[in-house]
Enzyme design. Structure first.
Site, PDB file in Angstrom:
ATOM      1  N   GLN A   1       0.931  -4.366  -3.562  1.00  0.00           N
ATOM      2  CA  GLN A   1       1.897  -3.840  -2.704  1.00  0.00           C
ATOM      3  C   GLN A   1       0.599  -2.932  -2.718  1.00  0.00           C
ATOM      4  OE1 GLN A   1       5.065  -3.399  -1.826  1.00  0.00           O
ATOM      5  NE2 GLN A   1       6.058  -5.012  -2.495  1.00  0.00           N
ATOM      6  N   SER A   2      -0.468  -3.737  -1.782  1.00  0.00           N
ATOM      7  CA  SER A   2      -1.135  -2.865  -1.620  1.00  0.00           C
ATOM      8  C   SER A   2      -1.086  -1.342  -0.756  1.00  0.00           C
ATOM      9  CB  SER A   2      -2.324  -3.179  -0.379  1.00  0.00           C
ATOM     10  OG  SER A   2      -3.576  -2.795  -0.576  1.00  0.00           O
ATOM     11  N   ASN A   3      -1.205   0.180  -0.667  1.00  0.00           N
ATOM     12  CA  ASN A   3      -0.865   0.855  -0.107  1.00  0.00           C
ATOM     13  C   ASN A   3      -2.388   1.000   1.340  1.00  0.00           C
ATOM     14  OD1 ASN A   3       0.641   2.348  -1.215  1.00  0.00           O
ATOM     15  ND2 ASN A   3      -0.193   2.450  -2.619  1.00  0.00           N
TER      16      ASN A   3
END
Length: 338
Positions: A77-79
């Site tokens: 879930q990396s921004n």
């Protein structure tokens, strides 16, 4: 200090707004004035965020090198990877994203919603890797870079958080200069700046930028890595390198790096009860959303420090809202009842 000698490719709307958090301030006793600088609203590219500000200084280098593929890395879930995918789409470049298993969170849709969903929608080549959390240079990322070369492409390396990139700290030197201009415009001065820290270049850039007016140690990092020794070392190293790049004119000392380690638990990516209380409190009092990985933890830190009296009465505190809200849907089970 000379930031202007570095080329910048505009990816943001311009200076990000500063919003008074009046109801939250009053709820916490009214002795400390809280404000938020909305980096989460900084761009029209897939929700923006702090990495978009950083990428403005990396992209000129990528274009000069005639790269055709941006290659980055983060958790599922990396921004960071979502913002790199957006910039690649905007520029007509290819994008390869390595998504490692950084968070010990089991949900059947965790790798199909939120940031990773948006990256796929924007055409990125998303590669899931089972390796666990680490803020350093990763073999999986180096292998992805090599795979692009082997296929005849011209990859441009963008490490996690942009942080290990030589230019990764420049964007948030600019943040500090922007805040000074807004302070002059509004006739106020912030006593503290609160920011979430994991890979380190956001806080490192702020430290350098605010060192120019004597506020380096007023940048209060809230660790969300749960590996604070690594994060502190990386912040310090990046800040020292960035200070040299922009000709700060003084050394960055260990005392300039303030990192509060009380709010990161139980581990990276997993919220504690204080995180969740802060997320709900800010949402219900201000309509401002934060996430359980990063901004919920820094919001918890700021709220708790106010409650403990760690900011002097009359202080003006600026909360740097770095983004992260697109990940909320990946944690929907936690917030099923709000």
């Amino acid at each position: 200090m000379n930031l202007q000698r570095f080329p910048r490719y505009p990816l943001t709307f311009g200076p990000t707004p500063i919003q008074p958090l009046k109801r939250l301030s009053e709820h916490l006793g009214g002795k400390v004035e809280l404000y938020a600088k909305r980096e989460d609203c900084n761009s029209g590219l897939a929700f923006g965020g702090n990495k978009t500000r950083k990428l403005e200084y990396l992209i000129p280098d990528a274009l000069e090198q005639r790269a055709d593929t941006l290659v980055s890395i983060g958790g599922v879930q990396s921004n960071q990877t979502r913002q790199v995918a957006a910039v690649a789409a905007h520029l007509g470049m290819k994008c390869v994203l390595v998504q490692e298993h950084w968070v010990n969170y089991d949900d059947p849709v965790y790798d199909r919603v939120g940031n990773i969903q948006l990256s796929r929608m924007m055409g990125a080549d998303v590669r899931l890797v089972p390796d666990g959390f680490d803020i350093g240079i990763r073999r999986s990322w180096e292998e992805a870079l090599e795979s692009v070369k082997q296929a005849g492409g011209r990859p441009y390396p963008i490490p996690a958080g942009c942080s290990e990139h030589p230019l990764g700290g420049l964007g948030f030197v600019g943040f500090a200069e922007e805040v000074r201009a807004q302070e002059a415009q509004f006739g106020l001065r912030f006593d503290y700046i609160v920011v979430c820290s994991v890979t380190g270049s956001t806080q490192a850039g702020m430290i350098v930028g605010f060192a120019a007016d004597g506020r380096a140690d007023r940048v209060i990092g809230i660790d969300a890595s749960a590996t604070p020794a690594r994060t502190r070392e990386q912040i310090t190293r990046i800040a020292r390198h960035t200070a040299e790049l922009v000709d700060l004119g003084r050394d960055i000392t260990d005392a300039d790096v303030v990192l509060d380690t009380r709010y990161a638990g139980p581990e990276y990516g997993l919220p504690n009860e204080g995180t969740l209380e802060a997320i709900r409190l800010c949402a219900r009092l201000e309509g401002v959303l934060t996430d359980p990985v990063y901004e919920g933890k820094s919001m918890h830190g700021m709220i708790d420090k106010v409650r403990r009296g760690e900011f002097e009465p009359g202080s003006k505190v600026l909360y740097a809202h770095l983004g992260g809200v697109p990940a909320l849907s990946a944690y929907s089970a936690i917030f099923a009842d709000g």
